[in-house]
Design a protein around this motif. Structure first.
Motif, PDB file in Angstrom:
ATOM      1  N   SER B 521     -17.668  96.476 -19.369  1.00  9.24           N
ATOM      2  CA  SER B 521     -18.208  96.590 -20.309  1.00  9.24           C
ATOM      3  C   SER B 521     -19.495  97.459 -20.584  1.00  9.24           C
ATOM      4  O   SER B 521     -19.825  97.927 -19.618  1.00  9.24           O
ATOM      5  CB  SER B 521     -18.639  95.077 -21.057  1.00  9.24           C
ATOM      6  N   PRO B 522     -19.949  97.695 -21.822  1.00 12.23           N
ATOM      7  CA  PRO B 522     -20.839  98.544 -22.173  1.00 12.23           C
ATOM      8  C   PRO B 522     -22.298  97.942 -21.590  1.00 12.23           C
ATOM      9  O   PRO B 522     -23.273  98.796 -21.413  1.00 12.23           O
ATOM     10  CB  PRO B 522     -21.064  98.921 -23.473  1.00 12.23           C
ATOM     11  N   LEU B 523     -22.280  96.828 -21.063  1.00 17.97           N
ATOM     12  CA  LEU B 523     -23.418  96.368 -20.526  1.00 17.97           C
ATOM     13  C   LEU B 523     -23.554  96.281 -18.881  1.00 17.97           C
ATOM     14  O   LEU B 523     -24.580  96.201 -18.410  1.00 17.97           O
ATOM     15  CB  LEU B 523     -23.396  94.700 -20.896  1.00 17.97           C
ATOM     16  N   GLY B 524     -22.541  96.872 -18.505  1.00 23.18           N
ATOM     17  CA  GLY B 524     -22.720  97.239 -17.252  1.00 23.18           C
ATOM     18  C   GLY B 524     -23.055  96.151 -16.015  1.00 23.18           C
ATOM     19  O   GLY B 524     -22.638  95.108 -15.931  1.00 23.18           O
ATOM     20  N   LEU B 525     -24.148  96.383 -15.591  1.00 22.53           N
ATOM     21  CA  LEU B 525     -24.769  95.506 -14.741  1.00 22.53           C
ATOM     22  C   LEU B 525     -25.406  94.415 -15.252  1.00 22.53           C
ATOM     23  O   LEU B 525     -25.733  93.182 -14.775  1.00 22.53           O
ATOM     24  CB  LEU B 525     -25.882  96.312 -13.787  1.00 22.53           C
ATOM     25  N   TYR B 526     -25.487  94.392 -16.543  1.00 21.60           N
ATOM     26  CA  TYR B 526     -25.960  93.300 -17.190  1.00 21.60           C
ATOM     27  C   TYR B 526     -24.859  92.388 -17.854  1.00 21.60           C
ATOM     28  O   TYR B 526     -24.842  91.445 -18.844  1.00 21.60           O
ATOM     29  CB  TYR B 526     -26.642  93.742 -18.623  1.00 21.60           C
ATOM     30  N   SER B 527     -23.540  92.567 -17.164  1.00 18.05           N
ATOM     31  CA  SER B 527     -22.502  91.693 -17.664  1.00 18.05           C
ATOM     32  C   SER B 527     -22.014  90.766 -16.478  1.00 18.05           C
ATOM     33  O   SER B 527     -22.792  90.799 -15.602  1.00 18.05           O
ATOM     34  CB  SER B 527     -21.283  92.406 -17.829  1.00 18.05           C
ATOM     35  N   ALA B 528     -21.471  89.761 -16.918  1.00 11.94           N
ATOM     36  CA  ALA B 528     -21.094  88.614 -16.024  1.00 11.94           C
ATOM     37  C   ALA B 528     -20.661  88.823 -14.559  1.00 11.94           C
ATOM     38  O   ALA B 528     -20.662  88.197 -13.620  1.00 11.94           O
ATOM     39  CB  ALA B 528     -20.260  87.543 -16.620  1.00 11.94           C
TER      40      ALA B 528
END
Lengths: 324, 536
Positions: B521-528
């Motif tokens: 996802s575009p959240l990369g390392l900020y994703s689950a």
């Protein structure tokens, strides 16, 4: 043997020294521009003015400086080091959790450095101007001149990256989560590189000092007397020369506990060793003043204690020194 | 930090210098169960209170534990997460979320609309640094039943729909955080969420351990048994840990660009700059527009012309970037908000143009060729900024501006630039985030000139027209009309040049090739990271 009264008196004398250092530290840290709220908001990437004001109020940063100092002193005399707002934990808890690794590293380094340094120094002195002496002297100068962080990184490149013998960093293997004896072994495995890095530097110093000291003692009259008594060379060295030659090394080691603490910051950073030095370094840039003052306080106490221990050591090494 | 620079250089020397292209994202094969993923997170987060800090390191860990109402696709469209569906009323003032059923917090209690109401109204709206702004239009969250949450808004808030990820707006359990003071809550560092991983322990200075949540709402996920975040302060050592495979993944330049080139030459290492699309950081030069010489738009434009953006990207950032054209990142091409139809400063004869503009502005060269002197502040976020500062100094010399560089640490720099406004020109970088209304308005709107607040309007340039455009864009629900407003805004801002837009910064994630399904996802390392798996 020194009396208990002597120890107690020395401790009482330390109290004003420590307090003066606390006040000085507090005032010095006020000189740094920016505060913990700036940093927290900076890390958060954004903040509203209300949020910043609320932060400063809860940190007590809206109080005048003299009041902050008084409040802090009041806390310190009751051994309450306050609260780190950044970490959301009491300072004493934070420091205690990090004191262990630092003491482990410092203890290992100090023991190794003094022991091996004394050994190499006396060896060099006994083989004065022969190849053993030249080799030891050259190597120690090299070790002393090498910057600690560079030595650390080179050890990582050689022993972790190329040879794979030791882990690069940390205090335990995080993918494994060992328990019991396996954990002790794991920590020892991780301790090798940081301890060797720091030891190399101090070892060099003690070896040089010991060499000079042994040479000086060896020319003393009592050594001639000892030889004349018919003692073997081994006995002369062990019983007479070494004990006397140790004094400057012990003095130096005592004075340097503070410095090893400083050197530990670099080694802790390079090897991600979770000690106090690293915590101090980070809290300075975060303007976490409560925590920083707490660390200064603990290290001040540590240095005072070690100096006392060194003085006690003197009287054991040389009974002529009287502690009054 | 000289130490860090030296260590980096030495490690770079010590290793072989191999240059290879960025490897494609690996996502083939059947997922394998189990394993421990070791992330290097830099720096160590101060807390885990993701509801009151948007700091990057906090987000990298907390997003495995907490979830948000929505996730986002690479084309920046909302996707279901804790909310399985949602409807926005035609007037834009009511948003209804249908929550995913049978979701449990890590302590076994169910997740309901009461938790949504509590999180938004009592936590995010009050103590979240961006939530205060994101949810400003929300007047109430109604909970007609446990699986329905209705947001009542005082005015339409299209940007809010972009800020409901686990990183921006984590959903908290009311039964845990509802009691006690939220600002100093004892559970801040013992998070309880609904995410794929449960918090186990945090050894300060060493690591944080998160274990698989067996009751995760998505059956069969996560693949990993455990995620461990490690904290290594030294950049050289972080690179070595990636090299020896002690760590598997590190992003947000945890591995500095200079080492990325070397590491990507290793057979087991891959790199990507995908997964930062919702951060959209832009490298910029901020002018103090309230005093001479930079109160004159021509002087600001001259500086903007003098910078060779591609040179900066290639030589300072090792190629990790793309020239910026204006205040909105080209990532927003995906939803139409971005335009490149603005004044173009990135031209071949930039220095010539700059000299001409400065002559027009009446800034004559003295006998020594110098028109005027300034101090150029360097933002204290790493070595690249120093190199960039040196480059700017050199370019400014070509157009007759003598610049002296000033280096300070983070708190001192923040105080100077955002509280005392005691600067002429500083380099800087700003994340423009998931929507211009959240990430970009703060740099240009007159109501964000607030001394003591960081990363807002420090150039203090405003006009009535641009304020008006931003006010309209805040509440415009028609995507086409909203895009038109932003296109107009970009033209005006770029013309006035209150900042120099240098380039869109590409963060790099360095990871072991055993890591699969990253980023999703575009959240990369900020994703689950629930679908990430580790090859044996």
């Amino acid at each position: 043997m020194p009396s208990l009264a002597y120890v107690l008196r020395r401790l009482a004398q330390a109290v004003p020294t420590v307090l003066a250092i606390v006040v000085l530290n507090f005032l010095l840290l006020q000189l740094a521009p920016g505060d913990a709220a700036d940093v927290l908001a900076g890390e958060a990437g954004s903040a509203t003015p209300e949020y910043m004001a609320q932060l400063r109020k809860s940190f007590g940063l809206d109080q005048p400086m003299w009041l902050q100092l008084l409040l802090y002193l009041k806390q310190v005399v009751t051994f309450d080091l306050g609260f780190s707002f950044r970490h959301g934990m009491p300072v004493s808890e934070l420091i205690l959790s990090r004191l262990g690794p630092t003491l482990l590293l410092m203890g290992t380094v100090l023991t190794l450095a003094v022991f091996v340094g004394v050994l190499l120094g006396s060896l060099a002195a006994r083989h004065l101007n022969r190849w053993q002496d030249n080799l030891i002297s050259t190597l120690t100068v090299l070790a002393y001149a090498t910057p600690v962080f560079w030595a650390g990184l080179m050890l990582i490149v050689l022993f972790s990256v190329k040879l794979g013998w030791f882990p690069t960093s940390g205090m335990q293997k995080v993918a494994a989560f060992h328990e019991g004896f396996a954990k002790v072994k794991d920590i020892a495995h991780h301790l090798v590189l940081p301890a060797v890095t720091l030891t190399l530097f101090y070892l060099a110093l003690y070896a040089r000092l010991m060499r000079a000291s042994v040479l000086e003692q060896a020319s003393m009259d009592y050594v001639v007397t000892a030889r004349a008594k018919g003692l073997t060379e081994r006995q002369v060295i062990r019983r007479h020369v070494l004990r006397n030659a140790m004094l400057p090394v012990v003095t130096m080691a005592g004075v340097q506990v503070g410095a090893i603490f400083g050197g530990a910051v670099v080694v802790e950073t390079v090897f991600a060793w979770p000690g106090l030095g690293l915590l101090a370094y980070e809290s300075l840039f975060a303007r976490d003043l409560n925590l920083l003052l707490g660390i200064f306080f603990v290290s001040t106490c540590l240095v005072v204690m070690v100096n006392l221990a060194v003085d006690l050591c003197y009287s054991m090494l040389d009974p002529r020194i009287e502690l009054r | 930090m000289t130490l860090q620079r030296l260590t980096r250089n030495f490690l770079a020397l010590a290793g072989a210098l191999g240059l290879t292209a960025i490897a494609p994202v690996l996502a083939q094969g059947t997922p394998q169960k189990g394993g421990t993923l070791v992330m290097v997170v830099q720096p160590e987060p101060p807390t885990l209170a993701a509801y009151q800090s948007t700091a990057g390191p906090v987000g990298q860990v907390a997003t495995k534990v907490y979830e948000g109402l929505l996730e986002y696709s690479f084309d920046l469209k909302p996707m279901p997460s804790l909310a399985q569906s949602w409807t926005v009323a035609p007037d834009g003032k009511t948003v209804t979320f249908k929550l995913t059923p049978n979701v449990k917090f890590h302590d076994g209690k169910p997740f309901t609309s009461a938790d949504v109401q509590f999180t938004v109204m009592d936590v995010l709206k009050k103590v979240h640094p961006r939530g205060v702004n994101t949810f400003r239009a929300v007047t109430a969250v109604e909970t007609p039943d446990p699986l329905t949450a209705i947001f009542k808004l005082s005015e339409p808030a299209p940007y809010m729909m972009m800020a409901l990820s686990s990183y921006e707006s984590p959903m908290l359990p009311k039964h845990v955080f509802g009691t006690g003071d939220i600002a100093t809550h004892p559970n801040a560092n013992r998070p309880v969420g609904t995410g794929p991983f449960k918090f186990v322990e945090w050894q300060k200075g060493q690591f944080m351990r998160l274990d698989r949540n067996p009751d995760y709402r998505k059956a069969g996920l996560p693949h990993l048994d455990r995620v461990v975040a490690r904290f290594i302060a030294d950049a050289g050592t972080r690179s070595a840990a990636m090299e020896t495979q002690e760590a598997h993944i590190g992003g947000f330049n945890a591995v500095p660009p200079v080492d990325v080139k070397r590491l990507s030459g290793l057979p087991h290492i891959a790199t990507t700059y995908k997964g930062y699309e919702m951060q959209a950081p832009i490298v910029q030069l901020d002018f103090n527009t309230t005093k001479p010489p930079f109160n004159d738009a021509r002087v600001r434009q001259a500086v903007a012309y003098a910078i060779d953006r591609q040179f900066v990207i290639d030589n300072v950032w090792f190629g990790f970037g793309k020239p910026a054209t204006g205040p909105i990142s080209s990532n927003f091409k995906a939803n139409g908000l971005y335009t490149d139809q603005v004044r173009n400063y990135n031209v071949k004869n930039g220095v010539e143009m700059a000299n001409k503009l400065l002559d027009e502005a009446g800034k004559k060269r003295g006998a020594d060729g110098v028109r005027f002197e300034i101090v150029h502040d360097v933002t204290p976020y790493g070595e690249e900024w120093r190199r960039f500062g040196e480059y700017v100094q050199q370019q400014l010399a070509k157009i007759g501006i003598k610049a002296t560089l000033r280096y300070e640490d983070v708190p001192a720099w923040l105080r100077r630039v955002y509280t005392n406004y005691d600067f002429d020109l500083t380099n800087n970088w700003i994340q423009t985030l998931a929507d211009p209304s959240i990430g970009m308005h703060r740099l240009y709107h007159s109501n964000t000139i607030k001394a003591g607040t960081v990363f807002v309007n420090n150039s203090r340039w405003t006009t009535k027209e641009t304020d008006e455009l931003m006010n309209k864009a805040n509440v415009e629900t028609d995507p086409k009309k909203r895009a038109a407003l932003y296109h107009d805004l970009q033209k005006r801002i770029v013309d006035a040049s209150p900042l120099v837009f240098v380039h869109e910064l590409n963060f790099v994630t360095v990871y072991n090739k055993r890591v699969n399904n990253f980023p999703v996802s575009p959240l990369g390392l900020y994703s689950a990271m629930d679908t990430v798996w580790l090859a044996k």
